[in-house]
Design a protein around this motif. Sequence first.
Motif, mmCIF file in Angstrom:
data_model
loop_
_atom_site.group_PDB
_atom_site.id
_atom_site.type_symbol
_atom_site.label_atom_id
_atom_site.label_comp_id
_atom_site.label_asym_id
_atom_site.label_seq_id
_atom_site.Cartn_x
_atom_site.Cartn_y
_atom_site.Cartn_z
ATOM 1 N N GLY B 39 0.839 -1.187 0.000
ATOM 2 C CA GLY B 39 0.000 0.000 0.000
ATOM 3 C C GLY B 39 0.873 1.234 0.000
ATOM 4 O O GLY B 39 1.989 1.224 0.530
ATOM 5 N N ASN B 41 0.481 3.686 1.674
ATOM 6 C CA ASN B 41 0.529 4.236 3.032
ATOM 7 C C ASN B 41 1.276 3.317 3.991
ATOM 8 O O ASN B 41 1.091 3.415 5.201
ATOM 9 N N ASP B 226 -4.546 10.215 4.854
ATOM 10 C CA ASP B 226 -3.973 9.285 5.842
ATOM 11 C C ASP B 226 -3.222 10.050 6.936
ATOM 12 O O ASP B 226 -2.136 9.636 7.372
ATOM 13 N N THR B 255 -8.751 5.105 6.996
ATOM 14 C CA THR B 255 -8.805 5.929 5.782
ATOM 15 C C THR B 255 -8.660 5.098 4.520
ATOM 16 O O THR B 255 -8.926 5.586 3.424
ATOM 17 N N GLN B 256 -8.184 3.852 4.662
ATOM 18 C CA GLN B 256 -7.978 2.957 3.523
ATOM 19 C C GLN B 256 -8.514 1.576 3.909
ATOM 20 O O GLN B 256 -8.857 1.335 5.072
ATOM 21 N N SER B 257 -8.495 0.680 2.933
ATOM 22 C CA SER B 257 -8.959 -0.682 3.237
ATOM 23 C C SER B 257 -7.959 -1.431 4.118
ATOM 24 O O SER B 257 -8.285 -2.466 4.693
ATOM 25 N N ASN B 258 -6.715 -0.912 4.246
ATOM 26 C CA ASN B 258 -5.691 -1.651 4.988
ATOM 27 C C ASN B 258 -5.391 -1.066 6.372
ATOM 28 O O ASN B 258 -4.418 -1.481 7.011
#
Lengths: 161, 403
Positions: B39, B41, B226, B255-258
Amino acid sequence: MSHLQAYSIKSRLALGATVLVILATALPAWASLGGDAASIQADQLHMQGSRTTKAADAYTVHEIQAATGTVVREYLSPEGKVFALAWNGPRLPDLRQVLGSYFEQYRAAVQSQSGPRMARRPVMINQPGLVVQIGGHVGAFSGRAYVPEMLPSGVRAEEIQ
Amino acid sequence: MRDMRIFMSLTACLTCAFLIACGGGSGSSTPPNTITSSGSNVAPIVVNGGPTGEYADAAFASVTVCVPGTSNCQTIDDVLVDTGSFGLRILSSALTTVSLPQQKASDGNPVAECLTFLASYTWGPVQTADVQIAGEKASSVPIQVLSDTDFTAPSTCTSSGFQSADTLDTLGANGILGVGLAAQDCANPCPADADQYYECPSSGCEPIAEALGQQVINPVALFAADNNGVIVELPAVAAGGEPTVSGSLVFGIGTQSNNGLGGATVYTAPEGSFTTSYNGQSYPGSFLDSGSNGYFFLDSSLTGLTSCANNSDEAGFYCSSQNFTATNQGGNAASGAVKFSITSAATLFANPGNFALGDLGGTSSNSAPFYFDWGLPFFFGRNVFVAIVGASTPGGAGPYWAY
């Protein structure tokens, strides 16, 4: 002395600044561990602090609330000597000021404590004639210092906090 | 920390109520400790002794700094990941190919900073950089460049008696990435009598007030996205330690899927700390700090552990072994038990090739106020979320830790 004057320049009250400089010239520049009651006043001026006192059986505690938010408690023996200090707050107190003649012994000890594992860890100095302990983290420090040989009869180290 | 305010939200309360109902109150449910590997991020981190090869229980990341607005950049490896401080600090000696612009006070004098850590301080000029970590970028970030020689540290900076940590040997890293609960590293504004920021004419450095926007800042807070906090992800470590372990520093919370909170419990830290209870006593002022290289808690009289000899290499650590259970409680009343073990530092250090030591601990203080400093060993085997003060997250507003 220039150090105190630097503080006085920051003072918002011109009159207060004048008084500060006059008192500063009349008091010992360095205090306070091992010093007398006047050295506590020097510390108070140095910290631009307010002071309250509290009497216990074997000593008097002078608590200085410094302008930086840090609180310093100085323990005065019946013989009129500062035998211990404790502090807590967002900043360390000026240890050169409050440890006075003990500062160089403390500094040599704390600077020799960087072992090969390079820890950032609490300060634990336990030497003949001087104990200094400092804990906490950025923005929140606490600690104490005392001279074991100067503790009044019957006073335990645990009372210093 | 002083400028932290209490942020409570309905979301946080609901989350806590839900987690306590599901067993979070007893600490019996443990969220999964999976290491996010990909990712934009996600930055890799490693615990391996660092650039000096002797720093146990320290996690390192790579950070790229650029002259603002240019592609003139340098990647700095071996930067300590520190959830106990705020802002980026890089050794001057590590900045070999970029020359960053100097921050100037209103009268044109260069600005420098003194930051007191426990048993060391950092000193040096405040300069401005564009900062890149993984795929995240922050522009015009005030950072501290650590140097004893650019300017002479004034007596108000050295009055702690501590050693400066401005060289590779004394820092044990090429820099510090402070990704803790705050963004800026002082109050709003930072007062001159804090003796933290200085202006440095040729006659010498003098303390000044520093506006919030000029202060050294956690670069995560300036990322375009993020930017509400981080997750430190490290695997569990075998008893006795391991030479090296790898993990991830993930940017953003929810903020993300991870980077979702998943089953993690939120422990709010309104003043930058929470309460740890042990053996019937409560210790407010306790904290999580990846920059502390051990569990530092209480003293030998309260733990029953033996302190290592004063003049040994292990001084300050514990030199006996024991299992513990303590309970952490956030300002939001969420609580959970933590089981951990201490192994004698003399035993752990006897294998000089092991730098990830899950059972390393030491004394935090011999006098009140006692506290628990949950250092890097706490992070092994847990994903630890750090939410920045005032930032909005699915678990409520920061400041909080979640795990």
